[in-house]
Structure formats: structure tokens, C-alpha cells
Design an enzyme around this catalytic site. Sequence first.
Site, PDB file in Angstrom:
ATOM      1  N   CYS A 173     -15.770  -9.445   1.246  1.00  0.00           N
ATOM      2  CA  CYS A 173     -15.524  -7.998   1.339  1.00  0.00           C
ATOM      3  C   CYS A 173     -16.792  -7.191   1.616  1.00  0.00           C
ATOM      4  CB  CYS A 173     -14.882  -7.508   0.047  1.00  0.00           C
ATOM      5  SG  CYS A 173     -13.316  -8.327  -0.346  1.00  0.00           S
ATOM      6  N   HIS A 339     -21.857  11.717  -2.813  1.00  0.00           N
ATOM      7  CA  HIS A 339     -20.572  11.038  -2.699  1.00  0.00           C
ATOM      8  C   HIS A 339     -20.754   9.523  -2.836  1.00  0.00           C
ATOM      9  CE1 HIS A 339     -19.153  14.896  -1.192  1.00  0.00           C
ATOM     10  NE2 HIS A 339     -20.132  14.862  -0.298  1.00  0.00           N
ATOM     11  N   HIS A 343     -16.330  -0.126  -2.855  1.00  0.00           N
ATOM     12  CA  HIS A 343     -15.371  -1.113  -2.349  1.00  0.00           C
ATOM     13  C   HIS A 343     -14.188  -1.212  -3.296  1.00  0.00           C
ATOM     14  CE1 HIS A 343     -13.453  -4.831  -1.405  1.00  0.00           C
ATOM     15  NE2 HIS A 343     -13.985  -5.476  -2.413  1.00  0.00           N
ATOM     16  N   HIS A 372      -5.072   2.819  -4.318  1.00  0.00           N
ATOM     17  CA  HIS A 372      -3.684   3.177  -4.601  1.00  0.00           C
ATOM     18  C   HIS A 372      -2.846   3.217  -3.325  1.00  0.00           C
ATOM     19  CE1 HIS A 372      -0.331   5.081  -6.677  1.00  0.00           C
ATOM     20  NE2 HIS A 372      -0.328   6.042  -5.764  1.00  0.00           N
ATOM     21  N   ASN A 376      -6.552  -3.297  -1.435  1.00  0.00           N
ATOM     22  CA  ASN A 376      -7.868  -3.842  -1.098  1.00  0.00           C
ATOM     23  C   ASN A 376      -7.820  -4.331   0.351  1.00  0.00           C
ATOM     24  OD1 ASN A 376     -10.267  -5.201  -0.792  1.00  0.00           O
ATOM     25  ND2 ASN A 376     -10.013  -6.539  -2.562  1.00  0.00           N
TER      26      ASN A 376
END
Length: 451
Positions: A173, A339, A343, A372, A376
Site C-alpha cells: 500500500c 492537512h 493511508h 468509509h 482500503n
Amino acid sequence: MSDLTTLLSWSGSIFEVFISLLVLHLIYQRVKRRVKVYLIDFTCYRAPDSNRFPMSTLLETIYLANQIDQESIDFQARVLERSWLSNQTSIPPSLTEIPLKKSLTSVQTETMTTLFTSVENLLKKNKLSPRSIDILITNCSLHAPTPSLSAMVINKFHMRSNIKSFNLSGMGCAAGILSVSLTNDLLKVHRGSLALIVSTEALNTHWYIGKDRSMLLTNCLFRMGAAAVLMSSNDQYRGNAKYELLHVVRTNKAKDDRAYRCVYQDIDSELKQGVSITKDVIKVAGDVLKMNLTSLGPLVLPYLEILQYVLQYVVQHVLRKIYKPSSSYTPNFKKAFEHFCIHTGGRAVIQAMEMNLNLTKEDIEPSKMTLHRFGNTSSSSVWYALSYLEAKRRVKRGDKVLQIAFGSGFKCNSAVWRCIRELEPDTDNTWLDFIESYPVDVPDSISIRPH
């Protein structure tokens, strides 16, 4: 006459020396000048509504397929109930069929859909010809076909024969930011070039049908997604660019056996292939995060924060026999960044980042909402989080954004961007048509099983 000839000869020699020195000076200034790398634009893939896969449908499909036992189905249900995922996440159609279709044809269709759509949207949006791309980097951890995914993109869009192409696989990832790091290095060498990064993950390849709980986790977390990113070191693009890349920090703990195996592609006791996520992953992620931030901190933190951290280190490690501090000092990274794009590795990853960096609910909102709404999406998830911030009109000129991701190996990569112009949400922002309904309240637990 001879004196005049000599004088002219000397004048010519002096002029040649002057021109040579001037050329050398200009070359030196060009070499000395820091090459700035810009993020011109990016797009995130949004699957059609027909790919939406509610959690109840997932459980029903698993049950009807009749390939795993009830205990494994119940385990996945418990994970999903506490996952923060919504019923809007998507998976490729091949995984909704009964019996499940895991094949080269299915995974090729999946990756071509996400990659080609993302690239086409980005090029069309910026009115660019595919032949204008000088550097192409694709990354997909679990699908590495021959020819490569980068070759697939070149073939589809008829890119130039002298394009510099790279295909990254098995990097997990964190590969999205790793691709940014590679692009940064290439653009500094090949100045003025235009680079395209395409990040995705193939679900069909690693969808697990077995009883090993550490491998069943991937079915519950990973969902369909991709991102295409346009970068350049050509100053002519500065006026249209959104961000300037300030720092990229990469840390790798693969030398440690526990870290190396905490996210690991393997076969179970029944010879079924899957990706195992062990219980060590949160501890390992915490360790490698600390390593990454230790390297990143001096580059971005105000001097006072660095001084406080150094003093705390001295007290803890040098004067520990004399004085024992009640707690350790954590630098305030909110003084360095406006900000955070974390991940979306899962609920536990986001909560751990919130706790370790003393972040607020608003700081983790982009990542929590991304998890949400989209799940992922692996290496592309940090771009969905940044897209959320842009759709919310929160990124202002001069703001600094931290993107941070974890990946198998085990790796932690971070990128720091500075916004260099006022941003308006793009009409094709993947969040735009439903952004007004966000943020939503995400319960810590829901019920998806019949009572």
C-alpha cells in the site's frame, strides 16, 4: 599593422575566454538551482454503482458459494461490523459471481478497467496527448503480468517509443508514495519532463477462499480503486500546478523478520493462496512510523519543536539515572502541516495515527471518510483522501499536506506537498456529487448479521 593584428588577436582570445566563462557560469547556476517538482493534477477512479457491494451481499455471496465454513463467515462478519466501511464500497464483478471466478482474464479485465479509466480521465481533463508523457510509472502489488502493466498502458494509449516506463509490484500500500519518490528522482535528472503515475490494486488475485483468519482480513478491508497522477519539473507548468513537492521520506524495516512477515503472501494449510496480515502489524507499523517521522521531523518542524524533542531525548537517555520524566514528548506535527492524508489501511491504522500524532477528529476526517466510502484502495488511498480535502475546499494556497502510507516489507513512506494556488473542486472530483453529505457519523460497530 602587426601591433594591430596582435591586439585584435588578444581581443578575440579574451572574448572567447569571457564567453566560455559565461557559459560555464550559466551551466553552474543551472546545476546549482534546485529543481522544483510539481503535482499538476490527479484523478481517482470511481467504480460504477453496479459494482457496489453491501456487506450483507458479501456475506450472502460467501455463504452461497459454500466454499468456507460458518465459523470463517462469522469471523468476517465480526470484522466488517467494526471496520468503518459503508455499503457503498465496490469490488470487481468477477468476485460477485457464484461460483467465484479467479482467473487471469478476470484480473486483467479488472486492472485494465481501473488503469485505463483513470489515465483517460486525467489526460482528457488536462487536454494532454498521451504522446506528451515522458515518464510512466505503474504500481500494483499483487498483479504483475507479462507484458507489464506499464506496457499495457503504453499500448492502449499509443504512447511514444522512447518513453521511460517503470512497473512496480509487490510494494504494498505504500507504493503510491514510493512512485512519487521515484518520479521525483527521475524528474530532477530529466528536467522539464512530464511524468504520469498510475496506482491500483487487483482484488481478484488475492481474494481468499479459506479458513486462515489472518488471510480472511484482506477480503474485509480491500476494495476497488485507482489513481492517476501528473507531475513535472518544467517551470512552465507551475501556473497550472496544484502542489509543489517539498519532501519525500522512505523507511524500510525488511531486515527485521517480524516486520518482513507481518504482511505476507503465502499459502495456508490447505494450499490456498492469500495475503496474511498478522497481529504484529500495528506494533510494526508504530515502530516504522517512528523511524519515518524521526527522519521527517527535522525537515519540517519549527526549531522550537525540535529543541523540545532534543531536550526530552537528553533527559530520557542521558539523565535517566537522575531524573525520570512522567511522559515522553511527542512533537506537534500540526505546527508543520495543515492537512493529513493517512493511508486507509483500516480502522486500527487510522486510530493509531490519531493517537500517536495527537491528531483531532477533523485531522483524520479525510482518511476516515475515505475508508468509509471507498474502503482500503491500497496505494491509491492517499489520493482519495486529498481529493476529499479539495472537494471540501479546505486546502488553501500555502497550506502543507502530509501524505503517509504503510506497506508490506514493512515500509512507511511520507510525502510533503505545498499548495501553490487557490483550488476549486474539479467537476470530475470523485467526491463532488455527494460531498455535501459528508462527514457522516461512522458508528464503531454495526449489525449486519440476522439475530
